[in-house]
Design an enzyme around this catalytic site. Structure first.
Site, PDB file in Angstrom:
ATOM      1  CG  ASP A  62      44.936  45.137  40.132  1.00  0.00           C
ATOM      2  OD1 ASP A  62      45.616  44.332  39.472  1.00  0.00           O
ATOM      3  OD2 ASP A  62      43.722  45.309  39.946  1.00  0.00           O
ATOM      4  CG  ASN A 128      31.954  46.241  40.833  1.00  0.00           C
ATOM      5  OD1 ASN A 128      32.857  46.310  39.997  1.00  0.00           O
ATOM      6  ND2 ASN A 128      32.207  46.147  42.131  1.00  0.00           N
ATOM      7  CG  HIS A 130      36.297  46.423  39.712  1.00  0.00           C
ATOM      8  ND1 HIS A 130      35.699  45.479  40.519  1.00  0.00           N
ATOM      9  CD2 HIS A 130      37.258  45.750  39.037  1.00  0.00           C
ATOM     10  CE1 HIS A 130      36.283  44.310  40.330  1.00  0.00           C
ATOM     11  NE2 HIS A 130      37.228  44.441  39.430  1.00  0.00           N
ATOM     12  CD  GLU A 135      35.680  46.918  44.112  1.00  0.00           C
ATOM     13  OE1 GLU A 135      34.880  47.002  43.164  1.00  0.00           O
ATOM     14  OE2 GLU A 135      36.073  45.828  44.552  1.00  0.00           O
TER      15      GLU A 135
HETATM   16  C1  GLP Z   1      39.732  41.809  38.990  1.00  0.00           C
HETATM   17  C2  GLP Z   1      40.942  42.704  38.610  1.00  0.00           C
HETATM   18  C3  GLP Z   1      40.663  43.528  37.395  1.00  0.00           C
HETATM   19  C4  GLP Z   1      39.927  42.673  36.399  1.00  0.00           C
HETATM   20  C5  GLP Z   1      38.559  42.356  36.899  1.00  0.00           C
HETATM   21  C6  GLP Z   1      37.817  41.323  36.064  1.00  0.00           C
HETATM   22  O1  GLP Z   1      39.278  41.896  40.272  1.00  0.00           O
HETATM   23  N1  GLP Z   1      41.465  43.557  39.638  1.00  0.00           N
HETATM   24  O2  GLP Z   1      41.877  44.047  36.875  1.00  0.00           O
HETATM   25  O3  GLP Z   1      39.789  43.367  35.177  1.00  0.00           O
HETATM   26  O4  GLP Z   1      38.548  42.030  38.254  1.00  0.00           O
HETATM   27  O5  GLP Z   1      38.313  40.027  36.248  1.00  0.00           O
HETATM   28  P1  GLP Z   1      38.065  38.868  35.220  1.00  0.00           P
HETATM   29  O6  GLP Z   1      38.849  39.235  34.006  1.00  0.00           O
HETATM   30  O7  GLP Z   1      38.603  37.619  35.858  1.00  0.00           O
HETATM   31  O8  GLP Z   1      36.621  38.827  34.949  1.00  0.00           O
END
Ligand code: GLP
Length: 234
Positions: A62, A128, A130, A135
């Site tokens: 992404d 959440n 995702h 989402e």
């Molecule tokens: C982000 C990314 C995800 C990631 C998630 C958790 O928004 N788009 O790919 O796995 O949220 O982030 P973090 O690893 O900083 O907790």
């Protein structure tokens, strides 16, 4: 799904690196990559290894809409800093957050994924549930798409920005259907904030309310979770 419980993020990153190494020894050539704080120790292990990616391809999950690689909050910038500057690949693909036509960009990215089937996909998980930026409520059938970020995702990611108002409101994300096409998936989860999502993913019903629960339908998923993230599972 196979679950490895590890002591902490350092051990989790090491374990994921070992799985990557095995996949490469088995012929993996195309890697689906993730950003966020979770995979950082994994990338550290990769950078400090003797692995060579000069004939390998990466495809990221992404990118924020509106940010380009020069912006230090873009996922392109993150990947340069954590991996690509140290381990050159044959090709690195990320969605272009600055594309003038997002519909065209989404189609282009689906073409990239179709042309380079992913052998090994690294995933984090949102609080959440995702995956990528898919989402809760997102259909399991979608491929690459433009996402309106959930308020809780904007709040969670605000820690990387000066102000919450600086967090982009949209992103381009691989869809769940794209992610499920990967031959092997390794999902990392560290910390208490992920415990509910990990429980939903592993023990809950398969439902779009917890996007990661769809991984129960995939034949080759390994979850690596630290004690806190695994604290609610049986
Ligand atoms: C982000 C990314 C995800 C990631 C998630 C958790 O928004 N788009 O790919 O796995 O949220 O982030 P973090 O690893 O900083 O907790």
């Amino acid at each position: 799904m196979q679950v490895f419980k590890v002591a902490d993020q350092a051990e989790g990153g090491q374990k994921a690196y070992e799985l990557l190494r095995e996949a490469i020894n088995g012929g993996a050539k195309t890697f689906g990559l993730a950003t966020g704080s979770t995979p950082v120790t994994f990338y550290e292990n990769v950078v400090n290894s003797d692995l060579d990616f000069s004939d390998k391809t990466s495809i990221n999950l992404d990118e924020y809409v509106g940010l380009d690689g020069a912006n230090d909050q873009s996922y392109r910038y993150f990947m340069n800093e954590h991996l690509f500057n140290f381990k050159p690949f044959k090709e690195n693909f990320l969605p272009n957050g600055k594309a003038s036509n997002l519909d065209e960009e989404v189609k282009r990215y689906d073409g990239v994924i179709d042309a380079h089937p992913i052998d090994f996909q690294i995933l984090g998980i949102g609080g959440n549930g995702h995956i990528g930026f898919n989402e809760p409520g997102t259909s399991f059938d979608v491929t690459t798409h433009v996402v309106d970020l959930a308020p809780e995702t904007i709040a969670a990611n605000a820690r990387f920005f000066e102000n919450e108002s600086d967090v982009p409101r949209q992103a381009i994300s691989m869809g769940i259907a794209s992610i499920l096409k990967s031959k092997q998936i390794v999902l990392l989860a560290f910390g208490k904030a992920k415990a509910e999502a990990v429980k939903g993913m592993l023990e809950g019903p398969v439902t779009t309310d917890c996007p990661a629960s769809v991984l129960q339908n995939h034949a080759n998923v390994t979850v690596i979770a630290d004690k806190e993230a695994a604290s609610l599972i049986k």
